[in-house]
Scaffold this motif. Structure first.
Motif: not given
Ligand code: ADP
Length: 372
Positions: A15-20, A31-34, A41-45, A47-55
């Motif tokens: 979750q908190n590595a210096p990598f995304g 389906i997962n994001i740290n 990206l200044n998003y809440e989890r 707002e992203i999970l199963f709602k957005k595609k990487f594209q």
């Protein structure tokens, strides 16, 4: 964004590595994001999970690149490395990133998943930009300096060339006035005459040296094979008047051949030998020209038994119009050694001097044997 309290377990590292990090289905749905990437990206989890595609997090160009390059590579070879892409955050903010991705086959639901690691290269991009701006500025400055230099050389050439004619007229008129008795010895005439005479000769010398200096051209020189001994002997014969009148003895040892410009190298020897005679002591000048060689360059030395100078001025004397003696005691312009320095520099060598007052001087210069 929901942040975990600190712990050293794998989940915390994820979750908190210096990598995304993010994972997606093969159609791009995330389906997962740290936490780190969410923060960048200044998003809440939610707002992203199963709602957005990487594209959805890419610009139009980025989408095309993703569909035509990243996805096919992931399908065919199973991984991609160091892809430089901008990821879009909230309000179209931009995260410059370097991504690696891998296809994972053996998932519990038997559907392949793509895992991405995201390196934030905002600072690197900033440095690159600053470097590019600095490089562009430096190139512009060099171009401007080259232009100014060219204009100055042109100006020095034209000015010194054009000044010669009126100065010669002044000399001729002065000689005529003297012949016709305009300067009589019963008035201050003689004094005025010699003052004007001295100053015109001095100006003539200056204009000649300046003209010679401005003719030393470093641009696009094609060098030929030159026998330094031959060039040195030619300089000696040009100086025959000075040699005879000072009873100078010049011995020239065997000198090697190098690639260079004949006229410039002759001027180099002429200036250094001329100085060795001009700055002589009470004894007749004894001058030795010698050489040593290394694998890549030759070193020439010109040794005299003249008045010498304090070693602390050894660099100053190569500067433009710098002299250690007044014009009245020994005439000169301080341009000769600056010209030598420029010639040696054009040839890719170095020039320097060693001396002591009353103990003579040795001038050294190096020249590369070949052009690289
Ligand atoms: P110029 O001889 O016209 O003054 P140069 O540039 O040739 O100009 O020399 C610069 C100064 O270096 C001279 O004024 C002189 O003081 C000193 N110098 C040059 N060569 C010698 C030498 N062989 N011995 C002593 N002093 C020298």
């Amino acid at each position: 964004m929901d942040k975990q309290p600190f712990s050293e377990d794998a989940e915390d590292l994820y979750q908190n590595a210096p990598f995304g990090y993010l994972s997606m289905h093969t159609d791009g749905s995330i389906i997962n994001i740290n936490n780190t990437l969410l923060e960048w990206l200044n998003y809440e989890r939610s707002e992203i999970l199963f709602k957005k595609k990487f594209q959805d997090l890419l610009s139009i160009g980025g989408k095309i690149y993703f569909e035509t390059h990243i996805m096919p590579l992931l399908q065919m070879q199973g991984d991609v490395h160091e892809i430089n892409i901008d990821i879009k955050g909230r309000n179209d903010s931009k995260l410059p990133a370097l991504i690696n991705a891998r296809r994972i086959e053996n998932t519990p639901h038997n559907k392949p998943v793509y895992r991405f690691s995201v390196l934030n290269i905002t600072q690197r991009k900033q440095y690159e930009l600053e470097l590019m701006i600095a490089k562009k500025k430096a190139e512009e400055t060099v171009q401007r300096l080259q232009q100014i230099n060219k204009e100055l050389e042109q100006f020095a050439y034209t000015a010194s060339h054009d000044l010669q004619a009126p100065l010669n007229s002044i000399s001729m008129l002065l000689a005529m006035m003297k012949r016709k008795g305009y300067f009589t010895s019963d008035s201050d005439g003689e004094t005025y005459y010699s003052l004007i005479e001295n100053n015109t000769s001095r100006m003539k010398l200056m204009i000649k040296d300046l003209l010679d200096y401005s003719k030393i051209d470093g641009a696009d020189k094609t060098f030929e094979e030159i026998c330094l001994k031959e060039v040195c002997n030619s300089a000696v014969s040009i100086l025959h008047y000075e040699i005879d009148s000072s009873k100078a003895v010049i011995s020239v040892s065997d000198l090697p051949k190098i690639l260079g410009d004949r006229i410039q190298l002759m001027r180099l020897f002429q200036n250094l030998l001329g100085n060795a005679i001009k700055y002589r002591s009470a004894a007749p000048p004894e001058i030795t020209v010698g050489s040593t060689e290394t694998e890549n360059e030759v070193q020439i030395s010109i040794k005299d038994n003249g008045i010498g100078f304090d070693q602390k001025y050894a660099q100053k004397i190569f500067e433009f119009m710098k002299r250690l003696h007044s014009h009245d005691s020994i005439p000169g312009t301080g341009i000769g050694l600056a010209a030598c320095s420029r010639i040696v520099e054009i040839h890719g060598g170095k020039i320097w001097a060693k001396s002591e007052p009353g103990k003579g001087s040795v001038f050294y210069f190096t020249l590369p044997k070949s052009r690289s």
